[in-house]
Design a protein around this motif. Structure first.
Motif, PDB file in Angstrom:
ATOM      1  N   GLU A   1       0.835  -1.212   0.000  1.00  0.00           N
ATOM      2  CA  GLU A   1       0.000   0.000   0.000  1.00  0.00           C
ATOM      3  C   GLU A   1       0.865   1.256   0.000  1.00  0.00           C
ATOM      4  N   ALA A   2       2.008   1.175   0.705  1.00  0.00           N
ATOM      5  CA  ALA A   2       2.899   2.332   0.799  1.00  0.00           C
ATOM      6  C   ALA A   2       3.855   2.433  -0.388  1.00  0.00           C
ATOM      7  N   GLY A   3       3.863   1.403  -1.228  1.00  0.00           N
ATOM      8  CA  GLY A   3       4.756   1.408  -2.378  1.00  0.00           C
ATOM      9  C   GLY A   3       6.208   1.188  -1.989  1.00  0.00           C
ATOM     10  N   LEU A   4       6.409   0.364  -0.960  1.00  0.00           N
ATOM     11  CA  LEU A   4       7.757   0.113  -0.458  1.00  0.00           C
ATOM     12  C   LEU A   4       8.093  -1.372  -0.479  1.00  0.00           C
ATOM     13  N   ALA A   5       9.373  -1.667  -0.468  1.00  0.00           N
ATOM     14  CA  ALA A   5       9.797  -3.044  -0.277  1.00  0.00           C
ATOM     15  C   ALA A   5       9.578  -3.383   1.195  1.00  0.00           C
ATOM     16  N   LYS A   6       9.280  -4.649   1.467  1.00  0.00           N
ATOM     17  CA  LYS A   6       8.996  -5.051   2.837  1.00  0.00           C
ATOM     18  C   LYS A   6      10.182  -4.756   3.755  1.00  0.00           C
ATOM     19  N   GLY A   7      11.389  -4.959   3.243  1.00  0.00           N
ATOM     20  CA  GLY A   7      12.580  -4.684   4.043  1.00  0.00           C
ATOM     21  C   GLY A   7      12.679  -3.222   4.437  1.00  0.00           C
ATOM     22  N   THR A   8      12.271  -2.327   3.527  1.00  0.00           N
ATOM     23  CA  THR A   8      12.290  -0.895   3.828  1.00  0.00           C
ATOM     24  C   THR A   8      11.302  -0.567   4.930  1.00  0.00           C
ATOM     25  N   LEU A   9      10.141  -1.230   4.878  1.00  0.00           N
ATOM     26  CA  LEU A   9       9.125  -1.013   5.899  1.00  0.00           C
ATOM     27  C   LEU A   9       9.663  -1.328   7.292  1.00  0.00           C
ATOM     28  N   TYR A  10      10.430  -2.414   7.384  1.00  0.00           N
ATOM     29  CA  TYR A  10      10.961  -2.837   8.683  1.00  0.00           C
ATOM     30  C   TYR A  10      12.033  -1.883   9.218  1.00  0.00           C
ATOM     31  N   LEU A  11      12.546  -1.008   8.377  1.00  0.00           N
ATOM     32  CA  LEU A  11      13.487  -0.001   8.853  1.00  0.00           C
ATOM     33  C   LEU A  11      12.777   1.039   9.729  1.00  0.00           C
ATOM     34  N   TYR A  12      11.472   1.150   9.515  1.00  0.00           N
ATOM     35  CA  TYR A  12      10.679   2.151  10.239  1.00  0.00           C
ATOM     36  C   TYR A  12       9.843   1.551  11.366  1.00  0.00           C
ATOM     37  N   PHE A  13       9.328   0.342  11.136  1.00  0.00           N
ATOM     38  CA  PHE A  13       8.493  -0.309  12.140  1.00  0.00           C
ATOM     39  C   PHE A  13       8.836  -1.789  12.217  1.00  0.00           C
TER      40      PHE A  13
END
Length: 200
Positions: free
Chosen positions: A38-50
């Motif tokens: 939904e955010a248009g991000l790679a899952k790994g990038t998401l985990y950098l934030y949460f």
């Protein structure tokens, strides 16, 4: 040259994506990968934030309560009981669109109430709100505008609970605007009458 990322803006974008996913799929069915998509991000990038879905939910709730604090917690103490009551009336003025957003809170955050961390977060919010009202009522008491028989601290916490009940009725039970306004007026009139120093 490496791309400069506004981390605060990215975090906010992720939270908005999470809110949309939670609303669409339900909290338990939603996955981190859904939020990343939904955010248009790679899952790994998401985990950098949460680090987890729970962490995102806590951040969403923090933002939600921050907005409520700005609405319900006056910065300056009222100089009269009538001024204090009118401030409460203004804070409780929820339009139709705002009222429809209240059930969404429970759709998104409802499952989180089973976790100790989230329950403590909600409890802390109402304790803070109650303390804020207690301080303002104490100020009015020192000015002679509030009956001496009252404990401002306890009264502030009770007031926070009363306001919560009014808002929930407005949003969860679809109370029409005219009836809601009458409910608010009646509750504040009763509250105002009980505070008067004339009872001393």
């Amino acid at each position: 040259m490496p791309k400069i990322v506004d981390k605060a803006a990215m975090r906010e974008a992720i939270l908005q994506a999470a809110l949309l996913v939670f609303q669409a799929k339900g909290y338990h069915a939603a996955r981190m990968s859904d939020v990343a998509t939904e955010a248009g991000l790679a899952k790994g990038t998401l985990y950098l934030y949460f680090a987890s879905k729970e962490e995102m939910t806590a951040a969403l709730a923090e933002g939600y309560f921050r907005e409520i604090e700005l609405r319900f917690m006056p910065e300056q103490p009222a100089e009269s009981l009538d001024e204090f009551i009118e401030g409460l009336r203004t804070a409780l003025s929820f339009g139709e669109e705002e009222a429809r957003s209240i059930p969404v809170f429970f759709e998104v955050f409802g499952p989180s109430f089973t976790t100790d961390a989230f329950s403590q977060q909600v409890s802390k919010f109402f304790e803070t709100l109650g303390e804020c009202y207690g301080e303002h009522l104490s100020h009015l008491q020192t000015k002679g505008a509030l009956s001496k028989q009252h404990n401002p601290s306890q009264l502030g916490r009770a007031l926070a609970a009363m306001l919560d009940g009014l808002v929930l009725h407005r949003g969860l039970f679809g109370v029409p605007t005219e009836r809601y306004v009458a409910m608010v007026d009646s509750a504040l009139l009763l509250f105002r009458a009980g505070l008067s120093p004339a009872h001393d």
